[in-house]
Design a protein around this motif. Structure first.
Motif, short mmCIF file in Angstrom:
data_model
loop_
_atom_site.label_atom_id
_atom_site.label_comp_id
_atom_site.label_asym_id
_atom_site.label_seq_id
_atom_site.Cartn_x
_atom_site.Cartn_y
_atom_site.Cartn_z
N GLY A 160 0.84 -1.19 0.00
CA GLY A 160 0.00 0.00 0.00
C GLY A 160 0.87 1.24 0.00
N TYR A 189 0.91 5.66 -0.03
CA TYR A 189 0.10 6.86 0.23
C TYR A 189 0.80 8.08 -0.37
N THR A 190 0.01 9.06 -0.72
CA THR A 190 0.59 10.29 -1.28
C THR A 190 0.99 11.27 -0.19
N GLN A 249 0.43 7.66 6.42
CA GLN A 249 -0.70 6.94 5.80
C GLN A 249 -1.90 7.86 5.57
N LYS A 250 -1.63 9.00 5.01
CA LYS A 250 -2.71 9.95 4.67
C LYS A 250 -2.67 10.23 3.17
N ARG A 288 -4.57 6.60 -1.34
CA ARG A 288 -3.93 5.30 -1.14
C ARG A 288 -4.02 4.48 -2.41
#
Length: 410
Positions: free
Chosen positions: A108, A110-111, A115-116, A119
């Motif tokens: 996974g 995230y940008t 982890q916000k 995704r």
């Protein structure tokens, strides 16, 4: 022709069971055949989808040792050096996973940190700076990895907080990060997949896709990370012209044996062979559905022929009276064909509702796309034409009866 509607409807009211059987048979066949053709269309499209890679030139070789060796990185480096020196070898690398291979590595991303943000579920390929050339991937924007950006997998995995500073993504990821904008827009942006401050995107490539395209989650997102593997955890990818592959494979086996005799070549495959094996179940499904559809069409045609023949015999008196009143053979023939068209048309109409219901079930359970109404048209036309062909012989036989014989038969 319109003048024949009234007697046809009147006749059908008196033969509700026979008429209803034809309508139900056509409706059931239409619902099943139209959805089966939809599945066939989706599978054939996937089977023929291009990878963007020179599939006929790519060889995947798996090597394993018969005993535990303490220096897999050094052995692999020597393998690569000698393989790259072979005549006819355009490029060599070791990849942690191979398109249509036996394993899939996913992460996974995230940008935003912690982890916000957006995704993305990425299929993650790992390889050295030769990875792009070995796979024949086309660089659409940015650059390939530099040699000093590549880390050994064994080193990276031993770190408490492994970090990968750069990453290359495929077109699907770039378009997800910057919809409607040039691919170059994503260069320099960070994807938070291996620790902080994230991996900076340095390139966008074509031809990079998840190893299992059929089961890929979140579309076709894939990335390439500069991590070099040994023979223990990856497959050798060689790009070789088809004419040179047999000679190069023999030389490669000799190299593996000379570098470390305890190792064995487990498997050698071209990407074309791997593609054929991966899609084999889908090809079998396509042929099975084609067979089922053909059988349904034959059963439907035989049903129409049987009921039409029975009807002709039951309505001999009606045919005789019409012939005695001046109806021509063409009128009788047209009468039965128009009657069949009405029944098949009603069957198609009822079958459309069932077909849409089955399609919704396939969308929910199999992930197939919603089928537009216009895509039902080929199956509808096929069944209507089949009905006309099936009723033609009984109708022609009825039109050829002499009035006296027809009334005597009825």
């Amino acid at each position: 022709m319109l003048s024949q509607f009234a007697p046809i409807l009147s006749t059908l009211k008196r033969h509700k069971i026979a008429a209803g059987l034809i309508v139900l048979e056509v409706a059931l066949s239409f619902a099943l055949i139209s959805n089966a053709l939809h599945v066939v269309q989706q599978r054939v499209s996937a089977l023929n989808s291009p990878t963007g890679l020179p599939e006929s030139e790519l060889l995947a070789i798996e090597v394993r040792a018969t005993r535990r060796l303490s220096n897999p990185d050094q052995l692999s480096a020597e393998d690569l050096r000698r393989l790259r020196a072979l005549p006819g070898v355009q490029a060599v690398s070791i990849a942690n996973q191979v398109l249509y291979g036996d394993n899939s590595n996913n992460s996974g991303a995230y940008t935003e940190p912690e982890q916000k943000g957006l995704r993305l579920f990425l299929s993650t390929y790992e390889g050295d700076e030769h990875m792009l050339k070995a796979h024949g991937m086309k660089l659409l924007a940015g650059r390939a990895f530099l040699p000093d950006e590549v880390q050994l997998s064994s080193t990276l995995r031993s770190q408490a907080e492994p970090r990968v500073p750069v990453i290359i993504v495929n077109r699907a990821v770039a378009e997800a990060l910057a919809p409607g904008r040039p691919l170059e827009t994503v260069l320099g942006r960070a994807l938070h997949i291996y620790g902080e401050p994230g991996a900076r995107i340095v390139g966008v490539v074509d031809g990079l896709q998840p190893p299992y395209p059929r089961e890929a989650r979140d579309g076709r997102y894939a990335s390439l990370v500069p991590v070099a593997h040994s023979y223990r955890s990856g497959s050798y990818i060689l790009r070789v012209a088809p004419a040179d592959q047999a000679r190069v494979l023999a030389a490669a086996r000799q190299i593996f044996k000379e570098v470390e005799p305890s190792r064995l070549v487990l498997r050698t495959q071209t990407l074309l062979q791997m593609r054929q094996r991966y899609w084999a179940p889908d090809r079998a499904l396509v042929w099975t559905l084609v067979g089922v559809c053909s059988a349904l069409l034959v059963i439907t045609a035989l049903g129409i022929v049987g009921l039409a023949s029975f009807w002709v015999e039951q309505r001999g008196r009606m045919i005789g009276i019409r012939r005695a009143l001046g109806a021509t053979r063409s009128d009788i023939l047209r009468y039965f064909q128009l009657e069949n068209a009405l029944l098949c048309g009603l069957g198609v109409l009822l079958g459309t509702g069932a077909a849409l219901g089955i399609n919704q079930w396939l969308v929910a359970s199999q992930g197939l796309p919603v089928r537009p109404l216009m895509h039902l048209l080929p199956a509808a036309v096929t069944l209507l034409l089949l009905g006309q062909l099936a009723v033609w012989a009984p109708a022609r036989r009825a039109s050829g009866l002499a009035p006296a014989l027809a009334m005597r038969a009825g």
